[in-house]
Design a protein around this motif. Structure first.
Motif, mmCIF file in Angstrom:
data_model
loop_
_atom_site.group_PDB
_atom_site.id
_atom_site.type_symbol
_atom_site.label_atom_id
_atom_site.label_comp_id
_atom_site.label_asym_id
_atom_site.label_seq_id
_atom_site.Cartn_x
_atom_site.Cartn_y
_atom_site.Cartn_z
ATOM 1 N N GLU A 130 0.838 -1.201 0.000
ATOM 2 C CA GLU A 130 0.000 0.000 0.000
ATOM 3 C C GLU A 130 0.869 1.246 0.000
ATOM 4 O OE1 GLU A 130 -3.203 0.762 -0.200
ATOM 5 O OE2 GLU A 130 -3.640 -1.325 -0.679
ATOM 6 N N LEU A 131 0.445 2.265 -0.760
ATOM 7 C CA LEU A 131 1.285 3.452 -0.964
ATOM 8 C C LEU A 131 0.856 4.662 -0.142
ATOM 9 C CD1 LEU A 131 1.599 3.224 -4.861
ATOM 10 C CD2 LEU A 131 3.032 2.168 -3.108
ATOM 11 N N ARG A 132 -0.342 4.598 0.448
ATOM 12 C CA ARG A 132 -0.801 5.760 1.225
ATOM 13 C C ARG A 132 -1.129 5.397 2.668
ATOM 14 N NH1 ARG A 132 -2.832 10.994 -1.213
ATOM 15 N NH2 ARG A 132 -1.074 11.488 -2.517
ATOM 16 N N GLY A 133 -0.423 4.381 3.173
ATOM 17 C CA GLY A 133 -0.472 4.122 4.609
ATOM 18 C C GLY A 133 -1.508 3.127 5.085
ATOM 19 N N TRP A 134 -2.421 2.644 4.185
ATOM 20 C CA TRP A 134 -3.414 1.678 4.668
ATOM 21 C C TRP A 134 -2.696 0.417 5.134
ATOM 22 C CZ3 TRP A 134 -5.880 -3.077 2.792
ATOM 23 C CH2 TRP A 134 -7.036 -3.416 3.539
ATOM 24 N N SER A 135 -3.073 -0.080 6.327
ATOM 25 C CA SER A 135 -2.329 -1.217 6.875
ATOM 26 C C SER A 135 -3.225 -2.416 7.157
ATOM 27 C CB SER A 135 -1.602 -0.793 8.162
ATOM 28 O OG SER A 135 -2.532 -0.318 9.103
ATOM 29 N N GLY A 136 -4.435 -2.405 6.590
ATOM 30 C CA GLY A 136 -5.316 -3.553 6.761
ATOM 31 C C GLY A 136 -6.184 -3.406 7.985
ATOM 32 N N PRO A 137 -6.717 -4.526 8.526
ATOM 33 C CA PRO A 137 -6.418 -5.904 8.132
ATOM 34 C C PRO A 137 -7.114 -6.291 6.829
ATOM 35 C CG PRO A 137 -8.082 -5.885 9.851
ATOM 36 C CD PRO A 137 -7.684 -4.443 9.635
ATOM 37 N N ALA A 138 -6.488 -7.255 6.123
ATOM 38 C CA ALA A 138 -7.046 -7.710 4.855
ATOM 39 C C ALA A 138 -7.707 -9.076 4.983
ATOM 40 C CB ALA A 138 -5.939 -7.767 3.808
ATOM 41 N N GLY A 139 -7.445 -9.789 6.070
ATOM 42 C CA GLY A 139 -8.055 -11.107 6.275
ATOM 43 C C GLY A 139 -7.367 -12.197 5.449
ATOM 44 N N ARG A 140 -7.816 -13.436 5.655
ATOM 45 C CA ARG A 140 -7.329 -14.623 4.929
ATOM 46 C C ARG A 140 -5.802 -14.764 4.972
ATOM 47 N NH1 ARG A 140 -7.885 -14.653 -0.264
ATOM 48 N NH2 ARG A 140 -8.450 -12.484 -0.596
ATOM 49 N N GLY A 141 -5.176 -14.208 6.024
ATOM 50 C CA GLY A 141 -3.719 -14.365 6.185
ATOM 51 C C GLY A 141 -2.915 -13.500 5.236
ATOM 52 N N ILE A 142 -3.581 -12.536 4.601
ATOM 53 C CA ILE A 142 -2.867 -11.651 3.661
ATOM 54 C C ILE A 142 -2.093 -10.592 4.459
ATOM 55 C CG2 ILE A 142 -3.174 -9.894 1.855
ATOM 56 C CD1 ILE A 142 -5.668 -11.579 0.947
ATOM 57 N N ARG A 143 -0.786 -10.481 4.162
ATOM 58 C CA ARG A 143 0.043 -9.465 4.830
ATOM 59 C C ARG A 143 -0.101 -8.140 4.080
ATOM 60 N NH1 ARG A 143 4.828 -10.951 3.095
ATOM 61 N NH2 ARG A 143 3.996 -12.703 1.944
ATOM 62 N N VAL A 144 -0.348 -7.065 4.817
ATOM 63 C CA VAL A 144 -0.452 -5.730 4.192
ATOM 64 C C VAL A 144 0.784 -4.918 4.598
ATOM 65 C CG1 VAL A 144 -1.846 -3.645 3.945
ATOM 66 C CG2 VAL A 144 -2.971 -5.845 4.359
ATOM 67 N N HIS A 145 1.511 -4.418 3.579
ATOM 68 C CA HIS A 145 2.742 -3.660 3.828
ATOM 69 C C HIS A 145 2.576 -2.216 3.358
ATOM 70 C CE1 HIS A 145 5.110 -7.365 4.430
ATOM 71 N NE2 HIS A 145 4.413 -7.856 3.425
ATOM 72 N N PRO A 146 2.367 -1.266 4.268
ATOM 73 C CA PRO A 146 2.440 0.132 3.825
ATOM 74 C C PRO A 146 3.908 0.454 3.537
ATOM 75 C CG PRO A 146 1.462 -0.098 6.038
ATOM 76 C CD PRO A 146 2.105 -1.394 5.713
ATOM 77 N N VAL A 147 4.214 0.987 2.356
ATOM 78 C CA VAL A 147 5.622 1.289 2.029
ATOM 79 C C VAL A 147 5.836 2.800 2.016
ATOM 80 C CG1 VAL A 147 5.930 -0.832 0.710
ATOM 81 C CG2 VAL A 147 5.285 1.246 -0.487
ATOM 82 N N MET A 148 7.034 3.205 2.382
ATOM 83 C CA MET A 148 7.403 4.623 2.412
ATOM 84 C C MET A 148 8.752 4.775 1.726
ATOM 85 S SD MET A 148 5.186 6.560 3.836
ATOM 86 C CE MET A 148 6.113 8.020 4.201
ATOM 87 N N VAL A 149 8.790 5.542 0.648
ATOM 88 C CA VAL A 149 10.042 5.706 -0.088
ATOM 89 C C VAL A 149 11.110 6.357 0.793
ATOM 90 C CG1 VAL A 149 9.495 7.963 -1.117
ATOM 91 C CG2 VAL A 149 10.984 6.369 -2.341
ATOM 92 N N SER A 150 10.669 7.075 1.832
ATOM 93 C CA SER A 150 11.647 7.716 2.715
ATOM 94 C C SER A 150 12.564 6.688 3.387
ATOM 95 C CB SER A 150 10.940 8.579 3.761
ATOM 96 O OG SER A 150 9.872 7.877 4.325
#
Ligand SMILES: NC(=O)c1ccc[n+]([C@@H]2O[C@H](COP(=O)([O-])OP(=O)(O)OC[C@H]3O[C@@H](n4cnc5c(N)ncnc54)[C@H](OP(=O)(O)O)[C@@H]3O)[C@@H](O)[C@H]2O)c1
Length: 314
Positions: free
Chosen positions: A239-259
């Motif tokens: 995710e590019l704008r900070g959303w961190s889930g949860p997404a369910g079904r064991g899906i990992r959500v990674h908010p990324v920051m170019v900084s």
């Protein structure tokens, strides 16, 4: 020196030409004479005050711009022998830091955020590379899909999305990308194996290509929960704008920051070499004189751009 910045947060018209003191490179820093600065969505956030929390105690003016292309005109002490005055470079600019951003005739940046510009490429094209390609690289790195796996990319006609498709193909992945009808050929040109119609229902269309669900997805269109059904159980989402889930079904959500990658010399350099080889496509929508920064922001906010608007500081 002239810069373009804001004294107060607000709409595009708060951007104004400023006369600022010539910045000086301190230890570990270099000064770049900026020829071109790319205009990105994060610059709009700076203009409207969305980055204020990252600049506690700092006073205006605030100068946007994370992407500069130009020529080194001063080396501070302790910058090592890697860079030289007169060298054509690109810089990933930490614009919330004390020296401000790339919308300026000169910008001081950490030497570790500066690499030789791609050869054979003009300054406007070069300025469109680092911030968005590094974000795409970071997203694919955190998703860590092994060679031969599947990744979906939404917003694939956009800056981060386009680079994500090209880098994923270079990583040996099968890529499912979204596009409006008018962008399908461009996105296919980036190497996407399957192109599906963008927008509402995109997850189901991705599933039609990969019935078990993709291993991972780069959410360049910022559709968050809407894209999750495209991903297999136990897969991953960048995710590019900070959303961190949860997404369910064991899906990992990674908010990324170019900084997190501003001073990754090897990584920044690798992106320039890929651009040189044509693995990464540099896209300029329009080059505008620096004093037309407000118009550049209006164009960006209207949406539908393909390629970056670039401000000319040469
Ligand atoms: N976390 C970080 O470090 C980082 C770094 C870079 C960028 N970003 C963020 O990442 C996002 C993408 O940046 P970018 O520079 O790639 O922007 P961009 O060039 O505008 O690309 C975004 C793409 O997504 C499309 N899109 C927008 N809403 C959509 C929707 N609902 N359905 C389908 N497609 C949609 C846009 O189409 P239209 O143009 O037709 O609207 C455009 O093609 C921005 O929010 C930016 O702030 C974050």
């Amino acid at each position: 020196m002239k810069a373009v910045g804001v004294l107060e947060f607000g709409g595009p018209d708060v951007l104004r030409v400023l006369d600022l003191p010539e910045p000086q490179a301190g230890p570990g820093e270099v000064r770049v004479s900026v020829h071109a600065a790319a205009v990105s969505p994060t610059d709009v956030l700076l203009r409207t005050g969305g980055h204020a929390v990252r600049m506690p105690g700092r006073r205006p003016p605030f100068v946007p711009g994370m992407d500069a292309a130009g020529v080194i005109d001063q080396l501070g002490p302790a910058t090592g022998g890697r860079l030289a005055v007169g060298q054509r470079v690109v810089a990933l600019v930490p614009f919330t830091g004390p020296h401000g951003g790339a919308y300026a005739e000169q910008v001081v940046v950490p030497a570790a955020s500066v690499v030789p510009a791609p050869a054979g490429v003009g300054f406007p094209e070069a300025s469109t590379l680092l911030m968005n390609a590094m974000t795409a690289r970071l997203a694919l790195d955190v998703l860590a899909v092994p060679r031969g796996g599947t990744v979906a990319v939404t917003g694939a006609a956009g800056a981060v999305g386009g680079y994500a498709v090209e880098l994923a193909k270079a990583d040996g992945l099968t890529v499912i990308a979204d596009a409006a009808e008018g962008d399908a050929a461009v996105v296919r040109g980036f190497g996407a194996d399957h192109v599906v119609e963008r927008g509402s229902g995109v997850a189901a269309r991705i599933r039609e290509c990969v019935p078990g669900g993709v291993d991972a997805l780069v959410d360049g269109s910022m559709q968050t929960t809407e894209v999750v059904p495209a991903i297999r159980d136990g897969g991953a989402l960048a995710e590019l704008r900070g959303w961190s889930g949860p997404a369910g079904r064991g899906i990992r959500v990674h908010p990324v920051m170019v900084s997190d990658r501003l001073e990754d010399i090897a990584g920044l350099d690798a992106l320039c070499r890929l651009a040189e080889k044509g693995v990464l496509t540099l896209r300029v929508a329009e080059v505008l004189p620096a004093h037309e920064a407000a118009r550049a922001h209006r164009l960006l906010e209207a949406g539908g751009l393909r390629g970056r608007v670039v401000l000319d500081f040469s």
